[in-house]
Scaffold this motif. Sequence first.
Motif, PDB file in Angstrom:
ATOM      1  N   UNK A  37      35.285  33.832  -3.160  1.00  0.00           N
ATOM      2  CA  UNK A  37      36.328  33.083  -3.866  1.00  0.00           C
ATOM      3  C   UNK A  37      36.021  32.993  -5.357  1.00  0.00           C
ATOM      4  N   UNK A  38      34.748  32.787  -5.694  1.00  0.00           N
ATOM      5  CA  UNK A  38      34.366  32.635  -7.099  1.00  0.00           C
ATOM      6  C   UNK A  38      34.367  33.947  -7.864  1.00  0.00           C
ATOM      7  N   UNK A  39      34.523  35.056  -7.151  1.00  0.00           N
ATOM      8  CA  UNK A  39      34.671  36.359  -7.795  1.00  0.00           C
ATOM      9  C   UNK A  39      35.985  37.008  -7.418  1.00  0.00           C
ATOM     10  N   UNK A  40      36.997  36.189  -7.134  1.00  0.00           N
ATOM     11  CA  UNK A  40      38.273  36.706  -6.630  1.00  0.00           C
ATOM     12  C   UNK A  40      38.995  37.576  -7.646  1.00  0.00           C
ATOM     13  N   UNK A 112      26.838  31.699  -6.384  1.00  0.00           N
ATOM     14  CA  UNK A 112      28.169  31.098  -6.227  1.00  0.00           C
ATOM     15  C   UNK A 112      28.477  30.249  -7.457  1.00  0.00           C
ATOM     16  N   UNK A 113      29.230  30.794  -8.383  1.00  0.00           N
ATOM     17  CA  UNK A 113      29.553  30.109  -9.639  1.00  0.00           C
ATOM     18  C   UNK A 113      30.834  29.300  -9.468  1.00  0.00           C
ATOM     19  N   UNK A 114      30.677  28.128  -8.872  1.00  0.00           N
ATOM     20  CA  UNK A 114      31.831  27.307  -8.512  1.00  0.00           C
ATOM     21  C   UNK A 114      32.586  26.768  -9.718  1.00  0.00           C
ATOM     22  N   UNK A 115      31.969  26.780 -10.885  1.00  0.00           N
ATOM     23  CA  UNK A 115      32.678  26.318 -12.077  1.00  0.00           C
ATOM     24  C   UNK A 115      33.850  27.243 -12.436  1.00  0.00           C
ATOM     25  N   UNK A 116      33.870  28.474 -11.886  1.00  0.00           N
ATOM     26  CA  UNK A 116      34.961  29.415 -12.136  1.00  0.00           C
ATOM     27  C   UNK A 116      36.162  29.158 -11.247  1.00  0.00           C
ATOM     28  N   UNK A 117      35.963  28.415 -10.174  1.00  0.00           N
ATOM     29  CA  UNK A 117      36.993  28.291  -9.140  1.00  0.00           C
ATOM     30  C   UNK A 117      38.308  27.683  -9.642  1.00  0.00           C
ATOM     31  N   UNK A 118      38.300  26.560 -10.370  1.00  0.00           N
ATOM     32  CA  UNK A 118      39.587  25.980 -10.807  1.00  0.00           C
ATOM     33  C   UNK A 118      40.441  26.949 -11.611  1.00  0.00           C
ATOM     34  N   UNK A 119      39.824  27.692 -12.534  1.00  0.00           N
ATOM     35  CA  UNK A 119      40.600  28.623 -13.349  1.00  0.00           C
ATOM     36  C   UNK A 119      41.131  29.787 -12.524  1.00  0.00           C
ATOM     37  N   UNK A 165      36.827  18.896  -4.892  1.00  0.00           N
ATOM     38  CA  UNK A 165      36.269  20.013  -5.651  1.00  0.00           C
ATOM     39  C   UNK A 165      35.012  20.482  -4.929  1.00  0.00           C
ATOM     40  N   UNK A 166      35.013  21.727  -4.463  1.00  0.00           N
ATOM     41  CA  UNK A 166      33.893  22.244  -3.690  1.00  0.00           C
ATOM     42  C   UNK A 166      32.653  22.335  -4.586  1.00  0.00           C
ATOM     43  N   UNK A 167      31.526  21.843  -4.093  1.00  0.00           N
ATOM     44  CA  UNK A 167      30.259  21.885  -4.826  1.00  0.00           C
ATOM     45  C   UNK A 167      29.201  22.597  -3.984  1.00  0.00           C
ATOM     46  N   UNK A 168      28.052  22.833  -4.605  1.00  0.00           N
ATOM     47  CA  UNK A 168      26.946  23.445  -3.868  1.00  0.00           C
ATOM     48  C   UNK A 168      26.451  22.518  -2.754  1.00  0.00           C
TER      49      UNK A 168
END
Length: 355
Positions: A37-40, A112-119, A165-168
């Motif tokens: 998801x974080x590299x979608x 897993x770079x979850x900070x990218x997910x919202x954008x 918000x999904x976190x580690x």
Amino acid sequence: MEAIADLRAACDQRHERNPFQIMCGTSAGAINAAALACGADHFDDTVRKLAGVWRNFRAEQVYRADSLSVMRSGAHWLTLLSLGWTVARWRKVRPHALLNNEPLAGLLKELVQLDRLPQLIHDGHLSALAVTASSYTTGEHITFYQSRDERAPWIRSQRKAVRADITHSHLLASSAIPFIFPARSVSFSGQAHYLGDGSMRQTAPIAPAIHLGADRVLIVGAGRMREPEAQLPHGAEPPYPSLAQIGGHALSSIFLDALSVDIERAERINQTLSLIPAEARARSPLRPLNLLVLSPSQRIDEIAARHIIDLPITIRTLLGAVGVKMPGEGQKTSPAVGARRLRAICCSRPVSRRN
């Protein structure tokens, strides 16, 4: 996933958008789903990177296998198991699990770079990500989801959804195998919950994808849908199961059984809907699902058994203490003897970084 990326390239669709707008996962599947998801926005490259991590996976990327760490967790845990938990009242620190999985937290921050997910969700590369965990605090099965649409959380018997918000921490909780890894504390609905592996009490693994709007679902499972019947030699008396066999059976029921049952349920609903007239079906919230199921051709435990010798010596000793048979060993070890042997190994010499 690599095969799908290859098919996309063969069909000249490599530069098309992410083919999976909704990604859901449980346990290790939650980590894989979140990484994808974080590299979608670069699906094929993300798949290659994720496959590379798995190809070069080492035990120390998940848990601490050095002598001191295993002494603090595994040997202590086995001692209490063999002597009785009443001993713990005289000890200030009680072990929370068999192994310390702090290294996995570090790996997730990198992978897993979850900070990218919202954008990514805002830009349309992804519609939703959902990961599941089980609450030791309330006994409920919890699905945490992050989505573009304002979908209301769903509530069913013994399971519910929480928009978050999904976190580690969610990923570590979803993959916290019971007894093996410690539970994780996550707060939601105004209360802190201790969460463990999402496969526990998971009665409907496909449900999150359906609730989030999917009507075509690719399902990748870790267990075969139908196991062949075990055959014993004629007249042979099976040996009494070891603690490891009992534990393995229990964990298989937790991790593998629910998915095949849910797939069968979905197929029955599909068949039932096909018998209902179109007008009546339009008045029902049920809709047919197009399912594609990928499952292993070999048993996961048989594959794992071939690689026991590759585990660190401390972990092999720990497993031997609960009855896991090592290559070349004919006799199983009791927990008490295993704990003493483990302490002797850990105290006598350092274990190399490779181990």
